[in-house]
Structures are given as C-alpha cells and as structure tokens.
Design a protein around this motif. Structure first.
Motif, PDB file in Angstrom:
ATOM      1  N   GLU A 101      44.837  16.486  33.954  1.00  0.00           N
ATOM      2  CA  GLU A 101      45.624  15.360  33.448  1.00  0.00           C
ATOM      3  C   GLU A 101      45.427  14.121  34.322  1.00  0.00           C
ATOM      4  O   GLU A 101      45.332  13.004  33.805  1.00  0.00           O
ATOM      5  CB  GLU A 101      47.105  15.723  33.405  1.00  0.00           C
ATOM      6  N   LEU A 102      45.373  14.321  35.646  1.00  0.00           N
ATOM      7  CA  LEU A 102      45.152  13.187  36.543  1.00  0.00           C
ATOM      8  C   LEU A 102      43.833  12.497  36.242  1.00  0.00           C
ATOM      9  O   LEU A 102      43.746  11.266  36.245  1.00  0.00           O
ATOM     10  CB  LEU A 102      45.164  13.640  38.015  1.00  0.00           C
ATOM     11  N   LEU A 103      42.807  13.286  35.964  1.00  0.00           N
ATOM     12  CA  LEU A 103      41.505  12.702  35.648  1.00  0.00           C
ATOM     13  C   LEU A 103      41.565  11.874  34.368  1.00  0.00           C
ATOM     14  O   LEU A 103      40.964  10.798  34.290  1.00  0.00           O
ATOM     15  CB  LEU A 103      40.440  13.794  35.547  1.00  0.00           C
TER      16      LEU A 103
ATOM     17  N   HIS B 286      33.943  12.626  29.065  1.00  0.00           N
ATOM     18  CA  HIS B 286      34.849  11.688  29.741  1.00  0.00           C
ATOM     19  C   HIS B 286      34.159  11.110  30.959  1.00  0.00           C
ATOM     20  O   HIS B 286      33.096  11.563  31.368  1.00  0.00           O
ATOM     21  CB  HIS B 286      36.133  12.410  30.167  1.00  0.00           C
ATOM     22  N   HIS B 287      34.808  10.122  31.567  1.00  0.00           N
ATOM     23  CA  HIS B 287      34.263   9.468  32.753  1.00  0.00           C
ATOM     24  C   HIS B 287      35.332   9.361  33.828  1.00  0.00           C
ATOM     25  O   HIS B 287      36.523   9.495  33.553  1.00  0.00           O
ATOM     26  CB  HIS B 287      33.741   8.075  32.403  1.00  0.00           C
ATOM     27  N   THR B 288      34.884   9.119  35.039  1.00  0.00           N
ATOM     28  CA  THR B 288      35.805   8.814  36.133  1.00  0.00           C
ATOM     29  C   THR B 288      35.439   7.425  36.647  1.00  0.00           C
ATOM     30  O   THR B 288      34.364   6.905  36.360  1.00  0.00           O
ATOM     31  CB  THR B 288      35.663   9.812  37.306  1.00  0.00           C
TER      32      THR B 288
ATOM     33  N   TRP C 131      31.208   2.830  40.827  1.00  0.00           N
ATOM     34  CA  TRP C 131      31.630   4.185  41.194  1.00  0.00           C
ATOM     35  C   TRP C 131      31.863   5.080  39.986  1.00  0.00           C
ATOM     36  O   TRP C 131      32.309   6.219  40.137  1.00  0.00           O
ATOM     37  CB  TRP C 131      32.884   4.118  42.069  1.00  0.00           C
ATOM     38  N   ILE C 132      31.539   4.594  38.787  1.00  0.00           N
ATOM     39  CA  ILE C 132      31.761   5.401  37.587  1.00  0.00           C
ATOM     40  C   ILE C 132      31.005   6.719  37.705  1.00  0.00           C
ATOM     41  O   ILE C 132      29.814   6.745  38.011  1.00  0.00           O
ATOM     42  CB  ILE C 132      31.363   4.621  36.313  1.00  0.00           C
ATOM     43  N   ASP C 133      31.726   7.796  37.495  1.00  0.00           N
ATOM     44  CA  ASP C 133      31.223   9.180  37.508  1.00  0.00           C
ATOM     45  C   ASP C 133      30.670   9.644  38.857  1.00  0.00           C
ATOM     46  O   ASP C 133      29.971  10.651  38.922  1.00  0.00           O
ATOM     47  CB  ASP C 133      30.196   9.410  36.395  1.00  0.00           C
ATOM     48  N   CYS C 134      31.017   8.954  39.932  1.00  0.00           N
ATOM     49  CA  CYS C 134      30.612   9.395  41.274  1.00  0.00           C
ATOM     50  C   CYS C 134      31.642  10.379  41.826  1.00  0.00           C
ATOM     51  O   CYS C 134      32.840  10.193  41.662  1.00  0.00           O
ATOM     52  CB  CYS C 134      30.532   8.207  42.228  1.00  0.00           C
TER      53      CYS C 134
END
Length: 128
Positions: free
Chosen positions: A46-48, A78-80, A111-114
C-alpha cells in the motif's frame, strides 16, 4: 523538474526525521503515522501505491522484504519515485549529505523505478 520528496516508513526512527528537518529544512519529508501521511501499520504494498500516486520516494531500513515488494510493484506495471534503503552502520551525516544532493542537485524524475542504498558510497562505515 520536480524536487524529490520523501516518505519514511515506520522502521526509521523519529529522531532521524527530526534530524533531517533540523539540518535540511528545505527537504520535504514525512513519516508514516504523522498527520497527513499514511497510518502506522500500512502494508508495504500500500505504501508503494501511495508513494506512486503522490510522487514520493520511500526511505526504509527494511532490506529484507521491501525489495521483493518493489519488484512485485513494478512487475505489475506500477512505478516508484525511488526506494532508498538506509544502510546499517551508516552515519546520519552520510545519509543527510546524499538526501541533500538528491533534493538540491537532481529531479524526482531521475529516481523513477530506482532501488538504491543510502549512502550511495559506503565502505566499512565510511564513504568511499
């Protein structure tokens, strides 16, 4: 260019958050359980999702299960905006320097997906 903003999970101490706010007040950082942040006990998955929707990088000390959740998250499309694991034994100063660089000298989009460890350069308790 978007500035890096951070959410810290409940594995990280409140003293760490206080230290960041005291030394680098320009860095936007909140911790799970604080007003306006996800509630304590929120699952990593959920945090992600929350971090993705709010464009927040996630900071944690959970190097055991969090990387698995990150992999599941990205495998589902999804992405971070970055997930950063605080290295055991690293000094607060070392981590703060990297957070300051990320905030001041890079954009959130970099920093996307790092999935990285902080500090970035570390050897035997000292930066390389």
């Amino acid at each position: 260019m978007t500035t890096c903003r951070f959410l810290v999970d409940e594995c990280v101490t409140a003293d760490f958050i206080h230290g960041v706010r005291s030394h680098e007040p320009a860095i936007e950082i909140q911790q799970v359980g604080e007003r306006g942040a996800p509630r304590k006990g929120t699952l990593d998955r959920e945090l992600l999702l929350i971090c993705e929707s709010q464009r927040l990088a996630l900071l944690s000390t959970d190097s055991t299960t969090l990387p698995l959740h990150v992999t599941e998250h990205t495998d589902k499309g999804h992405h971070t905006h970055g997930v950063f694991l605080l290295r055991p034994g690293a000094s607060f100063r070392e981590i703060l320097e990297d957070l300051g660089l990320m905030h001041g000298a890079s954009s959130a989009e970099e920093w996307i997906d790092c999935l990285r460890k902080l500090p970035f350069h570390f050897r035997a308790g000292r930066p390389v």
